[in-house]
Design an enzyme around this catalytic site. Structure first.
Site, PDB file in Angstrom:
ATOM      1  N   GLN A   1     -15.985 -34.914  28.299  1.00  0.00           N
ATOM      2  CA  GLN A   1     -15.487 -35.400  27.014  1.00  0.00           C
ATOM      3  C   GLN A   1     -16.487 -35.091  25.889  1.00  0.00           C
ATOM      4  O   GLN A   1     -17.671 -35.406  26.005  1.00  0.00           O
ATOM      5  CB  GLN A   1     -15.225 -36.913  27.103  1.00  0.00           C
TER       6      GLN A   1
ATOM      7  N   LYS B   1      -6.365 -40.075  29.065  1.00  0.00           N
ATOM      8  CA  LYS B   1      -6.282 -38.945  30.000  1.00  0.00           C
ATOM      9  C   LYS B   1      -6.148 -39.456  31.436  1.00  0.00           C
ATOM     10  O   LYS B   1      -5.351 -38.944  32.225  1.00  0.00           O
ATOM     11  CB  LYS B   1      -7.517 -38.041  29.842  1.00  0.00           C
TER      12      LYS B   1
ATOM     13  N   ASP C   1     -10.085 -27.658  29.950  1.00  0.00           N
ATOM     14  CA  ASP C   1     -10.059 -27.775  28.486  1.00  0.00           C
ATOM     15  C   ASP C   1      -9.909 -26.403  27.811  1.00  0.00           C
ATOM     16  O   ASP C   1      -9.594 -26.329  26.630  1.00  0.00           O
ATOM     17  CB  ASP C   1     -11.360 -28.433  27.973  1.00  0.00           C
TER      18      ASP C   1
END
Ligand code: NDP
Length: 278
Positions: free
Chosen positions: A96, A52, A119
């Site tokens: 994460q 990422k 997200d």
């Protein structure tokens, strides 16, 4: 012979388009910053986080890294997220997953400001998607829609069957296919006659979490198959939830693993980061 949907190529196209947008942003004196939070050093998570950050660098998005020890308490993580919510120089926040067991993921997700929820996991984002309002959409299912659209595969009017009903893939996938006017069915572990249902699909999206589970007996001839799964097989090679070799001559189009849905997830995350700054 099936058309192989090239997720790597399509994700690169998206990243190049985003790079142009970020250049234009910078010309107007604006910066985009993603805060990436990792708790502990799970090796798989470290690879995802690394990928990422690499994508951010390629596109021109700043990434701020927060690598916290695995002993970090829930309160400490909540406080960090709240601080990032307040910071004007942070556009997007990514925590994460999975988090260590002593931290409640739902509480952390709900602490992220919906305006910075790149997200797309916050209940406000999910709710907005379900009623057709604007908001961040979970990256893997939105990547599937981009794959279909950019491969000129029509969704409208098609029988779309999804195997899997997780909050991050199956359910948002259903809302997105519905938004594109597909006729949508969701299957799960309690579905009876799974094969009969999946065989109705013009477009079959598989997110079941079981390596090579779907064979050609589950698929109508000429269907389009999107394989979300990622696993290592008995030879330590990457494979999906679909038995690719078994089905490839039976379908009209298919995503490979690797090189299908996987790269799209990061491309759509980058897209959400750009949106977070607009
Ligand atoms: P989950 O384990 O959260 O969900 C799996 C779903 O499959 C559940 O809804 C479950 O049903 C259903 N299921 C399990 N067994 C069966 C069965 N025998 N018949 C029918 N349905 C069944 O997985 P995720 O959605 O998080 O992920 C799915 C796959 O996608 C995994 O391989 C994961 O690694 C991969 N993945 C890939 C991403 C990418 O970027 N390419 C991103 C995210 C995930 P029930 O609800 O009844 O338990």
């Amino acid at each position: 012979m099936a058309y192989i949907i090239d997720g790597k190529k399509i994700s690169n196209e998206i990243k190049d388009e985003l790079k142009e947008k970020v250049i234009a942003f910078k010309e107007n004196g604006k910066e985009i910053t993603l805060a990436v939070v990792q708790v502990g050093n799970d090796p798989a998570s470290s690879v995802y986080v690394g990928n990422k950050k690499k994508a951010c660098e390629y596109i021109g998005i700043n990434s701020l890294s927060f690598e916290l020890p695995k002993e970090t308490t829930e309160v400490e993580l909540i406080n960090l997220v709240k601080e990032l919510n307040q910071r004007n120089d942070v556009n997007g926040i990514l925590v994460q997953l999975p988090l260590p067991k002593h931290i409640n993921e739902d509480i952390i997700i709900q602490t992220i400001s919906p305006e910075k929820d790149v997200d797309g996991f916050h209940p406000m984002s999910v709710g907005a998607l379900s009623i057709g309002h604007k908001g961040f959409v979970s990256c893997t299912p939105s990547g599937v829609i981009e794959l279909l659209k950019r491969s000129n595969i029509q969704i409208e009017g098609k029988e779309c069957v999804i195997v899997g009903r997780s909050n991050i893939v199956g359910k948002p996938m259903a809302f997105l296919l519905l938004r594109e006017n597909g006729t949508v069915t969701i299957c799960h572990s309690k579905t009876t006659n799974l094969k009969e249902v999946t065989k109705r699909a013009d477009i079959l999206v598989v997110a079941i979490g079981k390596p090579k589970f779907i064979t050609k007996e589950y698929i109508k001839e000429g269907a389009i198959v999107i394989d979300v799964g990622i696993h290592r097989d008995e030879n330590n090679k990457l494979c999906g939830d679909v038995d690719y070799n078994d089905v490839v001559d039976h379908v009209s189009a298919i995503t490979p693993v690797p090189g299908g849905v996987g790269p799209m997830t990061i491309a759509m995350l980058m897209n959400n980061c750009v949106v977070s700054a607009t």
